[in-house]
Design a protein around this motif. Structure first.
Motif, PDB file in Angstrom:
ATOM      1  N   GLU A  70      -0.368   5.453  13.455  1.00 18.94           N
ATOM      2  CA  GLU A  70       0.711   4.082  13.114  1.00 18.94           C
ATOM      3  C   GLU A  70      -0.308   4.414  11.870  1.00 18.94           C
ATOM      4  N   GLU A  71       0.473   3.346  11.225  1.00 23.04           N
ATOM      5  CA  GLU A  71       0.213   3.164   9.929  1.00 23.04           C
ATOM      6  C   GLU A  71      -0.119   1.436   9.333  1.00 23.04           C
TER       7      GLU A  71
ATOM      8  N   LEU B 114      -5.798  -0.978  -2.291  1.00 28.79           N
ATOM      9  CA  LEU B 114      -5.021  -0.839  -1.026  1.00 28.79           C
ATOM     10  C   LEU B 114      -4.794   0.429  -0.782  1.00 28.79           C
ATOM     11  N   ASP B 115      -5.149   0.708   0.598  1.00 29.73           N
ATOM     12  CA  ASP B 115      -4.978   1.796   1.651  1.00 29.73           C
ATOM     13  C   ASP B 115      -3.622   1.968   2.507  1.00 29.73           C
ATOM     14  N   VAL B 116      -3.180   3.136   3.024  1.00 34.42           N
ATOM     15  CA  VAL B 116      -2.375   3.383   4.217  1.00 34.42           C
ATOM     16  C   VAL B 116      -3.239   4.355   5.844  1.00 34.42           C
TER      17      VAL B 116
ATOM     18  N   VAL C  10      -6.831 -11.013   9.105  1.00 33.33           N
ATOM     19  CA  VAL C  10      -8.005  -9.979   8.769  1.00 33.33           C
ATOM     20  C   VAL C  10      -7.723  -8.623   8.459  1.00 33.33           C
ATOM     21  N   ILE C  11      -8.035  -8.040   8.049  1.00 36.62           N
ATOM     22  CA  ILE C  11      -8.248  -6.679   6.953  1.00 36.62           C
ATOM     23  C   ILE C  11      -9.335  -5.570   7.073  1.00 36.62           C
TER      24      ILE C  11
ATOM     25  N   ALA D 161       0.313  -1.144   0.015  1.00 36.04           N
ATOM     26  CA  ALA D 161      -0.244  -0.051  -0.022  1.00 36.04           C
ATOM     27  C   ALA D 161       0.538   1.221   0.251  1.00 36.04           C
ATOM     28  N   GLN D 162       1.802   1.141   0.741  1.00 33.38           N
ATOM     29  CA  GLN D 162       2.947   2.204   0.983  1.00 33.38           C
ATOM     30  C   GLN D 162       3.881   2.645  -0.409  1.00 33.38           C
TER      31      GLN D 162
END
Length: 580
Positions: free
Chosen positions: A568-569, A560-562, A534-535, A486-487
């Motif tokens: 905290e990421e 996908l995202d941050v 698990v997301i 994601a980054q």
């Protein structure tokens, strides 16, 4: 190819030529770039010295010569802008650029959306002449201003047109026209936004003044790269194709913002939008900064937005940005009310009961704000998968409308057919292109207009509605569901029109789901490829179109995202399409 709904088809992008482009690229990025037409790693080199050369951009040299002359003679220069984010940033680039080169008398004028209409119209000539300019420079408009330019020329005022819109059958008789779509077949950046065209004019004018030995110890040559944060905002906001040149301009602007070199106005707008300057990406400009600028033009006067961009002192910029924030909050509230009223009229039964609706929707309410009908039309199009025309009254009792269409229905052609079949009796004016258009109805013609629009749309489309096609980058591998990926994707842009942000298509098991913020569905999902993981995921606005919370197995198109919270990421999925 997978179809999850009768009106939605999900397809996967062609990955293009065989890779890899570069052995140093992560495999996922390599695949994504190739699928977007990248054939050489040089197309990802966003250094400023790689900017396409200005040679071939129409009458750029003639415009630069005349502007340099006006600066050296200390003539009055008036910039005529437009009331959207591209127009506002173009105006700020022109004013700041010319002032940095020594122009002492530079002013601007932006038509009022509700009183003046678009661009350098004949009605704008009188207020222009009241400023007594020697030269008028249009930015993000002017290519269709036949009457306005003629009137200024007759009064002895020079006119330089800078624009990026398609020309009509006749060009204005200006001193020079700078437009990549006019007499510029060899120019290497055909998709510039208005602000990009204006930036090129500033570069060319500086080059002319340099040749004339205008700069020296008392008047240092300006670094026009300082304007690139504005160029990036206008380019993203106007949704022009992010070809190589536009990606370079946007990336350079983002780098300035991330490095703490944003202008005071841009920094204040980023802060007002709650966006981290040190992590800025194109989406922050498109969904954070641009709506706040556009809110001024939609509800009041774009001068407030321009003054924010021109502010030098951080305190002044912050104060003006807060005024724009207030406009944006008002805009959101009005828009939500308009959207809810439209949905109530279209769906008399249960949520999602749109089976009775035709292939095009015409919606109107006398309470609506004409500056917001385009946004509402876009939202309804997304909800129903149909073309939408939204209309609202103006001060003279006419109806102003804005249309948003879908693949398979050319909305400008449809309006042309309406105009022809009605012998011009329904609309005072109209214009646009395949996917978006605007129109003004003559008084008392709403019902007749609606009937004819619906009749022609049904005739053209038959019984089959245009299908919504969602193009994705396919599924992710199990090890690609990661914060690191994601980054990487966040930094790998800039993403935007015709260089779209990567989105993927997969199956998930829903661990749990709940509604947050009244309209959004927050979930925890287990990917099919890695059932042990698990997301977190969120589907913005999904609660309005889904009667029940997702459960069991689902299919989703996602990005996908941050998610950054309290320093905290974490990995988060943004769900763009959800099917149970």
């Amino acid at each position: 190819m997978t179809t999850t709904d009768a009106a939605v088809e999900i397809i996967q992008r062609d990955p293009g030529v065989e890779g890899p482009l570069d052995a140093d690229l992560p495999p996922l990025l390599d695949r994504l770039y190739r699928a977007r037409g990248i054939r050489d790693r040089a197309e990802l080199d966003y250094r400023l010295q790689c900017l396409p050369r200005p040679e071939g951009l129409g009458q750029l040299e003639a415009a630069a010569q005349r502007l340099a002359e006006a600066i050296q003679r200390d003539e009055r220069i008036l910039v005529v802008g437009d009331f959207d984010a591209d127009g506002a940033t173009s105006c700020a680039v022109a004013i700041r650029g010319m002032a940095s080169m020594g122009a002492g008398q530079v002013d601007y004028l932006v038509p009022n959306r509700f009183a003046d209409g678009y661009g350098l119209s004949a009605g704008l000539v009188e207020p222009i002449m009241a400023r007594r300019p020697a030269v008028v420079v249009t930015v993000d408009n002017g290519i269709s201003a036949i009457e306005g330019v003629a009137a200024l020329q007759a009064a002895g005022v020079g006119v330089l047109v800078t624009d990026h819109h398609l020309p009509g059958p006749q060009l204005p008789n200006a001193d020079a026209i700078v437009n990549p779509r006019v007499n510029a077949p060899d120019f290497g950046a055909p998709n510039l936004a208005g602000v990009g065209v204006c930036f090129y004019l500033m570069l060319a004018t500086r080059a002319v003044l340099r040749e004339r030995d205008w700069f020296g110890p008392q008047r240092p040559e300006p670094a026009l790269a300082e304007l690139l944060d504005l160029v990036a905002i206008g380019t993203v906001a106007d949704v022009v194709a992010l070809d190589y040149c536009n990606r370079l301009l946007v990336e350079q602007g983002l780098r300035r913002i991330r490095a703490g070199k944003a202008s005071a106005g841009v920094a204040a707008l980023m802060d007002a939008a709650g966006r981290d300057r040190d992590r800025a990406n194109a989406a922050d400009l498109g969904f954070g900064v641009a709506p706040r600028l556009n809110a001024a033009g939609r509800l009041d006067d774009m001068a407030i937005g321009i003054e924010t961009l021109l502010a030098r002192a951080p305190d002044t910029a912050a104060e003006r940005a807060q005024r724009l924030e207030a406009f944006n909050r008002e805009r959101r509230a009005l828009e939500q009310g308009m959207r809810e009223q439209a949905v109530d009229a279209l769906e008399p039964g249960a949520v999602g009961d749109e089976r009775h609706l035709g292939p095009i929707l015409c919606v109107y309410d006398e309470r609506w704000h004409q500056g917001l009908v385009g946004i509402v039309a876009g939202r309804l199009k997304e909800r129903y998968g149909r073309a939408v025309i939204a209309l609202a009254p103006d001060q003279e009792g006419r109806l102003k409308g804005s249309a948003r269409s879908v693949d398979g229905l050319h909305i400008r052609d449809l309006l042309e057919a309406v105009h022809t079949r009605s012998d011009g009796q329904l609309m005072e004016r109209f214009g646009g292109h395949a996917m978006a258009a605007g129109m003004t109805l003559k008084p008392g013609q709403l019902d007749a207009f609606t009937r004819l629009v619906e009749s022609i749309a049904s005739e053209w489309l038959g019984a089959v509605l245009p299908q919504t096609v969602i193009t994705t980058d396919g599924p992710l591998a199990a090890d690609e569901f990661s914060l690191a990926q994601a980054q990487h994707l966040r930094r790998a842009g800039p993403w935007g029109a015709e260089f779209p942000e990567p989105c993927f298509y997969d199956q998930f098991a829903v661990v749990d789901a709940r509604i947050v913020g009244e309209r959004h569905i927050k979930m925890r999902l287990r990917p099919r490829q890695c059932p042990g993981q698990v997301i977190d995921a969120i589907a913005f606005g999904a609660a309005e179109t889904h009667e029940r919370l997702p459960a069991g197995d689902i299919e989703a198109v996602y990005r996908l995202d941050v998610n950054r919270y309290r320093g905290e990421e974490r990995l988060q999925l943004i769900i763009d399409y959800l099917a149970a």
